[in-house]
Design a protein around this motif. Sequence first.
Motif, PDB file in Angstrom:
ATOM      1  N   ARG A 226       3.196  -6.297  -2.792  1.00 21.90           N
ATOM      2  CA  ARG A 226       4.176  -5.745  -3.737  1.00 21.90           C
ATOM      3  C   ARG A 226       5.253  -6.795  -4.077  1.00 21.90           C
ATOM      4  O   ARG A 226       5.692  -6.902  -5.220  1.00 21.90           O
ATOM      5  CB  ARG A 226       4.833  -4.490  -3.172  1.00 21.90           C
ATOM      6  N   GLU A 227       5.680  -7.551  -3.069  1.00 14.42           N
ATOM      7  CA  GLU A 227       6.666  -8.610  -3.312  1.00 14.42           C
ATOM      8  C   GLU A 227       6.074  -9.699  -4.207  1.00 14.42           C
ATOM      9  O   GLU A 227       6.757 -10.236  -5.084  1.00 14.42           O
ATOM     10  CB  GLU A 227       7.149  -9.200  -1.980  1.00 14.42           C
ATOM     11  N   ASN A 228       4.788 -10.013  -3.993  1.00 11.13           N
ATOM     12  CA  ASN A 228       4.106 -10.990  -4.849  1.00 11.13           C
ATOM     13  C   ASN A 228       4.092 -10.501  -6.300  1.00 11.13           C
ATOM     14  O   ASN A 228       4.299 -11.289  -7.227  1.00 11.13           O
ATOM     15  CB  ASN A 228       2.665 -11.220  -4.382  1.00 11.13           C
ATOM     16  N   ILE A 229       3.841  -9.202  -6.481  1.00 15.41           N
ATOM     17  CA  ILE A 229       3.821  -8.614  -7.830  1.00 15.41           C
ATOM     18  C   ILE A 229       5.186  -8.783  -8.490  1.00 15.41           C
ATOM     19  O   ILE A 229       5.279  -9.216  -9.641  1.00 15.41           O
ATOM     20  CB  ILE A 229       3.423  -7.117  -7.765  1.00 15.41           C
ATOM     21  N   ASP A 230       6.254  -8.453  -7.753  1.00 15.39           N
ATOM     22  CA  ASP A 230       7.606  -8.579  -8.310  1.00 15.39           C
ATOM     23  C   ASP A 230       7.891 -10.015  -8.753  1.00 15.39           C
ATOM     24  O   ASP A 230       8.400 -10.258  -9.843  1.00 15.39           O
ATOM     25  CB  ASP A 230       8.663  -8.142  -7.284  1.00 15.39           C
ATOM     26  N   LYS A 231       7.542 -10.957  -7.874  1.00 19.55           N
ATOM     27  CA  LYS A 231       7.816 -12.363  -8.152  1.00 19.55           C
ATOM     28  C   LYS A 231       7.018 -12.833  -9.374  1.00 19.55           C
ATOM     29  O   LYS A 231       7.560 -13.470 -10.277  1.00 19.55           O
ATOM     30  CB  LYS A 231       7.463 -13.204  -6.928  1.00 19.55           C
ATOM     31  N   LEU A 232       5.724 -12.503  -9.399  1.00 13.89           N
ATOM     32  CA  LEU A 232       4.870 -12.926 -10.514  1.00 13.89           C
ATOM     33  C   LEU A 232       5.303 -12.297 -11.832  1.00 13.89           C
ATOM     34  O   LEU A 232       5.409 -12.988 -12.854  1.00 13.89           O
ATOM     35  CB  LEU A 232       3.419 -12.530 -10.238  1.00 13.89           C
ATOM     36  N   ALA A 233       5.547 -10.990 -11.817  1.00  8.73           N
ATOM     37  CA  ALA A 233       5.930 -10.285 -13.047  1.00  8.73           C
ATOM     38  C   ALA A 233       7.235 -10.850 -13.598  1.00  8.73           C
ATOM     39  O   ALA A 233       7.352 -11.095 -14.807  1.00  8.73           O
ATOM     40  CB  ALA A 233       6.044  -8.784 -12.783  1.00  8.73           C
ATOM     41  N   SER A 234       8.203 -11.089 -12.738  1.00  6.41           N
ATOM     42  CA  SER A 234       9.484 -11.655 -13.189  1.00  6.41           C
ATOM     43  C   SER A 234       9.292 -13.040 -13.784  1.00  6.41           C
ATOM     44  O   SER A 234       9.852 -13.368 -14.835  1.00  6.41           O
ATOM     45  CB  SER A 234      10.470 -11.746 -12.020  1.00  6.41           C
ATOM     46  N   TYR A 235       8.491 -13.856 -13.114  1.00  7.91           N
ATOM     47  CA  TYR A 235       8.281 -15.211 -13.607  1.00  7.91           C
ATOM     48  C   TYR A 235       7.553 -15.211 -14.954  1.00  7.91           C
ATOM     49  O   TYR A 235       7.912 -15.966 -15.857  1.00  7.91           O
ATOM     50  CB  TYR A 235       7.523 -16.053 -12.578  1.00  7.91           C
TER      51      TYR A 235
END
Length: 145
Positions: free
Chosen positions: A49-58
């Motif tokens: 889930r943290e990976n998703i947040d980071k990727l989506a924001s980037y």
Amino acid sequence: MNKNLETIKSLNELLQGEYMAVESFNNFISRLDDEGIKKVFQEVQKQHRENIDKLASYIQDIGGQPNENLGMKGKMGDVKLNMDLGSSPDSEEIVKKAIEGETQGINMAEKVLRGDLDDRSRDIAGEILEKDRRSIDKLKNLNKN
């Protein structure tokens, strides 16, 4: 601009894999009785889930739109997983399937990393890859106990 589109496409592939992982872990967690194993699975899922947040924001930061649905591939993967696990898999089988899924995710991330990415995108994909490798280690340790 074309290079950016290619980068966004690659990062969205990685994002799809992270969403598939979260869905798979929802499935695994719902089938687990062992609270210790369940806790480790929840930690791994939280990392995805943290990976998703980071990727989506980037992806948004570089002017793209995150593709935030599972798509057909994800839905088919979920159906296949349910069929593979059957009606009452034991914890060892669930851990084995989770390791297989994480390994597939790592292979996909490595493929994305070999693509034509700018330095920042490569760093983010590399970070995610490293976290996914640590998740596999956590899962492998479960089957040693």
